[in-house]
Design a protein around this motif. Sequence first.
Motif, PDB file in Angstrom:
ATOM      1  N   ALA A  24     -59.546 -29.634  18.379  1.00 22.59           N
ATOM      2  CA  ALA A  24     -59.654 -31.118  19.065  1.00 22.59           C
ATOM      3  C   ALA A  24     -58.246 -31.221  19.911  1.00 22.59           C
ATOM      4  O   ALA A  24     -58.203 -32.392  20.542  1.00 22.59           O
ATOM      5  CB  ALA A  24     -60.067 -31.949  18.232  1.00 22.59           C
ATOM      6  N   GLY A  25     -57.271 -30.379  19.811  1.00 21.86           N
ATOM      7  CA  GLY A  25     -56.128 -30.723  20.432  1.00 21.86           C
ATOM      8  C   GLY A  25     -55.131 -31.577  19.487  1.00 21.86           C
ATOM      9  O   GLY A  25     -54.204 -31.952  20.283  1.00 21.86           O
ATOM     10  N   ASN A  30     -49.784 -34.716  12.133  1.00 22.47           N
ATOM     11  CA  ASN A  30     -51.217 -34.527  12.355  1.00 22.47           C
ATOM     12  C   ASN A  30     -51.693 -35.695  13.239  1.00 22.47           C
ATOM     13  O   ASN A  30     -50.608 -36.508  13.434  1.00 22.47           O
ATOM     14  CB  ASN A  30     -52.050 -34.569  11.097  1.00 22.47           C
ATOM     15  CG  ASN A  30     -52.100 -33.219  10.612  1.00 22.47           C
ATOM     16  OD1 ASN A  30     -52.487 -32.144  11.114  1.00 22.47           O
ATOM     17  ND2 ASN A  30     -51.502 -32.980   9.076  1.00 22.47           N
ATOM     18  N   HIS A  31     -53.083 -36.018  13.381  1.00 19.96           N
ATOM     19  CA  HIS A  31     -53.295 -37.399  14.141  1.00 19.96           C
ATOM     20  C   HIS A  31     -53.489 -38.384  13.185  1.00 19.96           C
ATOM     21  O   HIS A  31     -53.830 -38.085  12.115  1.00 19.96           O
ATOM     22  CB  HIS A  31     -54.846 -36.982  14.818  1.00 19.96           C
ATOM     23  CG  HIS A  31     -54.763 -35.832  15.917  1.00 19.96           C
ATOM     24  ND1 HIS A  31     -55.828 -35.156  16.307  1.00 19.96           N
ATOM     25  CD2 HIS A  31     -53.729 -35.088  16.843  1.00 19.96           C
ATOM     26  CE1 HIS A  31     -55.768 -34.184  16.960  1.00 19.96           C
ATOM     27  NE2 HIS A  31     -54.127 -34.243  17.377  1.00 19.96           N
ATOM     28  N   PRO A  32     -53.001 -39.537  13.671  1.00 15.22           N
ATOM     29  CA  PRO A  32     -53.062 -40.767  12.807  1.00 15.22           C
ATOM     30  C   PRO A  32     -54.721 -41.243  12.875  1.00 15.22           C
ATOM     31  O   PRO A  32     -55.443 -40.812  13.731  1.00 15.22           O
ATOM     32  CB  PRO A  32     -52.188 -41.731  13.704  1.00 15.22           C
ATOM     33  CG  PRO A  32     -52.123 -41.325  15.062  1.00 15.22           C
ATOM     34  CD  PRO A  32     -52.330 -39.887  14.912  1.00 15.22           C
ATOM     35  N   VAL A  73     -45.296 -33.515  24.388  1.00 20.43           N
ATOM     36  CA  VAL A  73     -44.613 -34.015  23.052  1.00 20.43           C
ATOM     37  C   VAL A  73     -45.706 -33.869  21.982  1.00 20.43           C
ATOM     38  O   VAL A  73     -45.123 -33.673  20.952  1.00 20.43           O
ATOM     39  CB  VAL A  73     -44.021 -35.509  23.407  1.00 20.43           C
ATOM     40  CG1 VAL A  73     -43.551 -36.027  22.251  1.00 20.43           C
ATOM     41  CG2 VAL A  73     -43.031 -35.388  24.320  1.00 20.43           C
ATOM     42  N   HIS A  74     -46.967 -34.471  22.356  1.00 16.19           N
ATOM     43  CA  HIS A  74     -47.852 -34.358  21.160  1.00 16.19           C
ATOM     44  C   HIS A  74     -48.111 -32.833  20.866  1.00 16.19           C
ATOM     45  O   HIS A  74     -47.938 -32.680  19.426  1.00 16.19           O
ATOM     46  CB  HIS A  74     -49.063 -34.657  21.987  1.00 16.19           C
ATOM     47  CG  HIS A  74     -50.493 -34.881  20.928  1.00 16.19           C
ATOM     48  ND1 HIS A  74     -50.735 -35.884  20.180  1.00 16.19           N
ATOM     49  CD2 HIS A  74     -50.903 -33.631  20.592  1.00 16.19           C
ATOM     50  CE1 HIS A  74     -51.902 -35.487  19.730  1.00 16.19           C
ATOM     51  NE2 HIS A  74     -52.013 -34.239  19.636  1.00 16.19           N
ATOM     52  N   GLU A  75     -48.296 -32.004  21.448  1.00 11.36           N
ATOM     53  CA  GLU A  75     -48.490 -30.753  20.907  1.00 11.36           C
ATOM     54  C   GLU A  75     -47.198 -30.144  20.030  1.00 11.36           C
ATOM     55  O   GLU A  75     -47.370 -29.639  18.976  1.00 11.36           O
ATOM     56  CB  GLU A  75     -48.812 -29.607  22.014  1.00 11.36           C
ATOM     57  CG  GLU A  75     -50.285 -30.053  22.598  1.00 11.36           C
ATOM     58  CD  GLU A  75     -51.329 -30.109  21.796  1.00 11.36           C
ATOM     59  OE1 GLU A  75     -51.412 -29.483  20.591  1.00 11.36           O
ATOM     60  OE2 GLU A  75     -52.118 -31.036  22.191  1.00 11.36           O
ATOM     61  N   PHE A  76     -45.903 -30.198  20.514  1.00 12.74           N
ATOM     62  CA  PHE A  76     -44.855 -30.007  19.847  1.00 12.74           C
ATOM     63  C   PHE A  76     -44.872 -30.861  18.389  1.00 12.74           C
ATOM     64  O   PHE A  76     -44.516 -30.370  17.549  1.00 12.74           O
ATOM     65  CB  PHE A  76     -43.606 -30.219  20.476  1.00 12.74           C
ATOM     66  CG  PHE A  76     -42.991 -29.118  21.456  1.00 12.74           C
ATOM     67  CD1 PHE A  76     -42.422 -27.936  20.833  1.00 12.74           C
ATOM     68  CD2 PHE A  76     -43.290 -29.020  22.803  1.00 12.74           C
ATOM     69  CE1 PHE A  76     -42.132 -27.147  21.503  1.00 12.74           C
ATOM     70  CE2 PHE A  76     -42.611 -28.089  23.437  1.00 12.74           C
ATOM     71  CZ  PHE A  76     -42.263 -26.772  22.893  1.00 12.74           C
ATOM     72  N   GLY A  77     -45.376 -31.891  18.412  1.00  9.16           N
ATOM     73  CA  GLY A  77     -45.467 -32.899  17.374  1.00  9.16           C
ATOM     74  C   GLY A  77     -46.172 -32.135  16.148  1.00  9.16           C
ATOM     75  O   GLY A  77     -45.862 -32.277  14.974  1.00  9.16           O
ATOM     76  N   HIS A  78     -47.090 -31.358  16.789  1.00  5.26           N
ATOM     77  CA  HIS A  78     -48.162 -30.692  15.830  1.00  5.26           C
ATOM     78  C   HIS A  78     -47.120 -29.524  15.174  1.00  5.26           C
ATOM     79  O   HIS A  78     -47.432 -29.204  13.815  1.00  5.26           O
ATOM     80  CB  HIS A  78     -49.326 -30.009  16.307  1.00  5.26           C
ATOM     81  CG  HIS A  78     -50.475 -31.038  16.541  1.00  5.26           C
ATOM     82  ND1 HIS A  78     -50.884 -31.884  15.653  1.00  5.26           N
ATOM     83  CD2 HIS A  78     -51.316 -31.055  17.721  1.00  5.26           C
ATOM     84  CE1 HIS A  78     -51.917 -32.659  16.010  1.00  5.26           C
ATOM     85  NE2 HIS A  78     -52.010 -32.400  17.470  1.00  5.26           N
ATOM     86  N   ILE A  79     -46.401 -28.699  16.060  1.00  5.27           N
ATOM     87  CA  ILE A  79     -45.731 -27.718  15.565  1.00  5.27           C
ATOM     88  C   ILE A  79     -44.660 -28.099  14.575  1.00  5.27           C
ATOM     89  O   ILE A  79     -44.520 -27.801  13.489  1.00  5.27           O
ATOM     90  CB  ILE A  79     -44.879 -27.006  16.453  1.00  5.27           C
ATOM     91  CG1 ILE A  79     -45.792 -26.568  17.803  1.00  5.27           C
ATOM     92  CG2 ILE A  79     -43.993 -26.149  16.065  1.00  5.27           C
ATOM     93  CD1 ILE A  79     -46.903 -25.261  16.848  1.00  5.27           C
TER      94      ILE A  79
HETATM   95 ZN   LIG Z   1     -53.497 -33.006  18.823  1.00  6.65          ZN
END
Ligand SMILES: [Zn+2]
Length: 180
Positions: A179-180, A127-129, A117-123
């Motif tokens: 950093a992922g 960004n990271h909070p 879910v996180h990586e799709f969040g980037h797409i």
């Molecule tokens: Zn990330």
Amino acid sequence: MSRTRLFAAVLGALAVFTLAAPPAATAAAPQALVRTIYYDPSRAAELATTVEDAVKIWNAGVTSVKLVRGTGGITITTAQNGSAPGTASCVGCTRGQIYFYRNQITSSGASSLRVVVHEFGHILSLNHPSDIGNCAKVMAGGRCQNAQPSTAELAAVQRFWTSRVAAPGPAPHEHVLLAG
Ligand SMILES: [Zn+2]
């Protein structure tokens, strides 16, 4: 065309817009209101079903963008060893790559669904909070199980793609998230 018939035609056109457009829409064509991002999970290996679960979560939470299985968009690959549990090649984009790394998912202590879910969040533009480790946010990393984006995360994605549709401008910026 007589004035009366012209008026009727205009009214008819307005009625079509009123019926077809979602409440928030004003003048844009209804079909253009949802942006589609294709994802190709053919190299996701054992994470393929997790990818589908993550897609369901995002598609259920936002309406301005839709993840659809297909080629020509985001390719998804699962590999053994990398720099992070996952990486996304761009933020707010319709073409790119997501990589997942088995060893780093295991050592992260996070659920694999949260990582996907996180990586799709980037797409989808996130960004990271600043509050890394906050389990309530899927973009915050941490040794967390929660895979449901927060209300604010969903709202940010919704806004981003709504504005993309309403005012198509230059291509979204793209950067590699080492950093992922
Ligand atoms: Zn990330």
